[in-house]
Design an enzyme around this catalytic site. Structure first.
Site, short mmCIF file in Angstrom:
data_model
loop_
_atom_site.label_atom_id
_atom_site.label_comp_id
_atom_site.label_asym_id
_atom_site.label_seq_id
_atom_site.Cartn_x
_atom_site.Cartn_y
_atom_site.Cartn_z
N ASP A 35 0.82 -1.22 0.00
CA ASP A 35 0.00 0.00 0.00
C ASP A 35 0.85 1.27 0.00
O ASP A 35 1.96 1.29 0.53
CB ASP A 35 -0.90 -0.01 1.24
CG ASP A 35 -1.99 1.05 1.16
OD1 ASP A 35 -2.34 1.48 0.04
OD2 ASP A 35 -2.49 1.46 2.22
N HIS A 52 1.99 3.17 -9.14
CA HIS A 52 1.72 1.73 -9.30
C HIS A 52 2.88 1.04 -10.00
O HIS A 52 3.24 -0.09 -9.69
CB HIS A 52 0.41 1.52 -10.05
CG HIS A 52 -0.79 1.94 -9.27
ND1 HIS A 52 -0.96 1.63 -7.94
CD2 HIS A 52 -1.88 2.69 -9.60
CE1 HIS A 52 -2.10 2.15 -7.49
NE2 HIS A 52 -2.68 2.80 -8.49
N ASN A 83 -11.07 -2.90 -4.63
CA ASN A 83 -10.37 -1.93 -5.49
C ASN A 83 -11.11 -1.67 -6.81
O ASN A 83 -10.80 -0.72 -7.52
CB ASN A 83 -8.93 -2.38 -5.77
CG ASN A 83 -8.00 -2.22 -4.58
OD1 ASN A 83 -7.07 -3.00 -4.38
ND2 ASN A 83 -8.23 -1.19 -3.77
N ARG A 86 -12.49 1.90 -7.58
CA ARG A 86 -11.65 3.03 -8.03
C ARG A 86 -12.07 3.45 -9.45
O ARG A 86 -12.74 2.68 -10.14
CB ARG A 86 -10.18 2.61 -8.02
CG ARG A 86 -9.73 2.30 -6.60
CD ARG A 86 -8.25 2.17 -6.49
NE ARG A 86 -7.89 1.92 -5.11
CZ ARG A 86 -6.69 2.05 -4.61
NH1 ARG A 86 -5.69 2.40 -5.40
NH2 ARG A 86 -6.43 1.80 -3.35
N ARG A 203 2.30 -4.22 6.82
CA ARG A 203 1.64 -3.19 6.02
C ARG A 203 2.43 -1.90 6.08
O ARG A 203 2.52 -1.27 7.13
CB ARG A 203 0.21 -2.92 6.50
CG ARG A 203 -0.47 -1.87 5.59
CD ARG A 203 -1.95 -1.77 5.81
NE ARG A 203 -2.55 -0.99 4.73
CZ ARG A 203 -3.82 -1.02 4.38
NH1 ARG A 203 -4.64 -1.82 5.02
NH2 ARG A 203 -4.27 -0.29 3.39
C1 IPE Z 1 -5.26 -2.55 0.35
O1 IPE Z 1 -5.00 -1.22 0.06
C2 IPE Z 1 -5.27 -3.36 -0.92
C3 IPE Z 1 -4.00 -3.47 -1.61
C4 IPE Z 1 -2.85 -2.98 -1.23
C5 IPE Z 1 -4.06 -4.24 -2.82
P1 IPE Z 1 -6.17 -0.15 -0.12
O2 IPE Z 1 -5.51 1.14 -0.38
O3 IPE Z 1 -7.14 -0.64 -1.11
O4 IPE Z 1 -6.84 -0.20 1.32
P2 IPE Z 1 -7.70 0.89 2.10
O5 IPE Z 1 -8.77 1.38 1.16
O6 IPE Z 1 -6.76 1.98 2.50
O7 IPE Z 1 -8.24 0.16 3.30
C1 IPE Z 2 -1.74 0.28 -3.28
O1 IPE Z 2 -1.51 1.64 -3.37
C2 IPE Z 2 -2.09 -0.34 -4.61
C3 IPE Z 2 -3.46 -0.84 -4.67
C4 IPE Z 2 -4.36 -0.76 -3.74
C5 IPE Z 2 -3.84 -1.48 -5.90
P1 IPE Z 2 -2.71 2.69 -3.31
O2 IPE Z 2 -3.15 2.96 -4.71
O3 IPE Z 2 -3.77 2.24 -2.39
O4 IPE Z 2 -1.94 3.95 -2.73
P2 IPE Z 2 -2.50 5.01 -1.73
O5 IPE Z 2 -3.03 4.26 -0.53
O6 IPE Z 2 -3.57 5.76 -2.44
O7 IPE Z 2 -1.31 5.86 -1.39
MG MG Z 3 -4.08 2.54 -0.40
#
Ligand code: IPE
Ligand code: IPE
Ligand code: MG
Length: 263
Positions: A35, A52, A83, A86, A203
Site C-alpha cells: 500500500d 503503481h 479496489n 476506483r 503493512r
Molecule cells: C489494500 O489497500 C489493498 C492493496 C494494497 C491491494 P487499499 O488502499 O485498497 O486499502 P484501504 O482502502 O486503504 O483500506
Molecule cells: C496500493 O496503493 C495499490 C493498490 C491498492 C492497488 P494505493 O493505490 O492504495 O496507494 P494510496 O493508498 O492511495 O497511497
Molecule cells: Mg491505499
C-alpha cells in the site's frame, strides 16, 4: 563477525544489540499489503499510475530480499475485491501492469527459482488476465526456492464465502454431512489449502488495518506496520520487521515457553 555482517547487510550495531543476527527468526510465510503507491506518486507530483509502476518494480526487490533471508512463501496483496470501486482508468492501469509484469519479469523470477501462484477470485477477472495467471503458474511449477503468491482480486470475505459455497454444494450432493465441517475441512476449501498460514503480515504506508486481507489465514499472524510507502520499502524495512518478529511471543492462546512450567 565479518561474515555475519555480510549475511545481514543492514544489521547495524544498534540492531545487533536488540537481536543477535544469528538468532533472527525467519517466518515461513510472510505476507505484505503493498500500500501507498498513490501517496508515493503524489509526493513527487506524478500521476498515480507512476506510483503503481514503482510499486510493481519494488516487488522484484522484495523477492530478492526475501530470498536473501530464505523465506519460503511470500504473499503480496496486489488488488482487492474492493479496489474495483476506483476510477475505471485506474483499474485498467492496474490490470495492464499486471499483464505486463509477468511477461517482462518471468525470466528474472526463473533465475531466482521463484514459483508463482495466485490467490483470489481469478475466474471473475478479464480473460487476458486469467491467461497470464495460468501461464505464470504452469511455467513456474518446477521452481522451488521460494513461492510468490499474488493476491489479485482477493478479498478475505469472498474467499470464505466461496469456501462455504463449495461445502454447501458437497452437503447438497450428499458427499459430506454438515456436522462433518471442521476448521480443517473448511480450510481445505480456501484458495490455497496447501500453503501454511502467514506468520507475519506487514503493512507499509502508515495505515494500521488489514483491509480484508487473509481474514481466515491471518487469525494468528503477527502484524507489523511501517510509515514507509510501499515503493520505498526495502531491505532496511524488511530487516526491521524481522527483528520485531523475532522479539514477539507467539502464544496461540497458550502460555509462553517460560511460563509453561509455572503453577
Ligand atoms: C489494500 O489497500 C489493498 C492493496 C494494497 C491491494 P487499499 O488502499 O485498497 O486499502 P484501504 O482502502 O486503504 O483500506
Ligand atoms: C496500493 O496503493 C495499490 C493498490 C491498492 C492497488 P494505493 O493505490 O492504495 O496507494 P494510496 O493508498 O492511495 O497511497
Ligand atoms: Mg491505499
Amino acid at each position: 563477525m565479518r561474515q555475519e555482517e555480510s549475511k545481514f547487510p543492514l544489521f547495524s550495531k544498534k540492531k545487533q544489540a536488540e537481536v543477535d543476527p544469528s538468532e533472527l527468526k525467519i517466518p515461513t510465510h510472510l505476507a505484505v499489503i503493498m500500500d501507498g503507491n498513490g501517496r508515493w506518486a503524489k509526493k513527487r507530483m506524478l500521476p498515480r499510475s507512476a506510483g503503481h509502476r514503482a510499486g510493481a518494480d519494488n516487488l522484484k526487490t522484495l523477492c530478492k530480499n526475501c530470498g536473501h533471508y530464505g523465506i519460503k512463501y511470500v504473499t503480496v496483496y496486489a488488488f482487492s475485491t474492493e479496489n474495483w470501486s476506483r476510477p475505471e482508468s485506474e483499474v485498467h492501469t492496474l490490470m495492464e501492469l499486471f499483464v505486463e509484469y509477468f511477461d517482462r519479469y518471468d525470466p528474472e523470477l526463473e533465475k531466482e527459482g521463484i514459483r508463482v501462484r495466485f490467490s483470489g477470485d481469478i475466474a471473475a477477472l478479464p480473460q487476458n488476465v486469467q491467461d497470464v495467471c495460468r501461464r505464470a503458474e504452469e511455467g513456474s511449477k518446477h521452481r522451488d526456492k521460494m513461492t510468490l503468491i499474488v493476491a489479485f482480486n482477493y478479498g478475505g470475505r469472498r474467499e470464505i464465502i466461496q469456501a462455504a459455497q463449495k461445502l454447501a454444494e458437497k452437503v447438497k450432493a450428499g458427499q459430506i454431512r454438515s456436522e462433518d465441517i471442521t476448521e480443517e475441512l473448511f480450510a481445505q476449501n480456501l484458495y490455497l489449502p496447501d500453503v501454511p498460514d502467514p506468520d507475519l503480515i506487514i503493512r507499509p504506508s502508515g495505515e494500521e488495518r488489514t483491509s480484508n486481507f487473509l481474514v481466515w489465514e491471518g487469525a494468528y499472524s503477527e502484524l507489523w506496520f511501517s510509515d514507509v510507502l510501499w515503493p520505498d520499502f526495502g531491505m532496511k524495512e524488511l530487516t526491521d520487521a524481522l527483528i520485531a518478529y523475532t522479539k514477539r511471543d507467539r502464544r496461540f492462546g497458550g502460555l509462553s515457553q517460560e511460563k509453561k512450567g509455572e503453577e
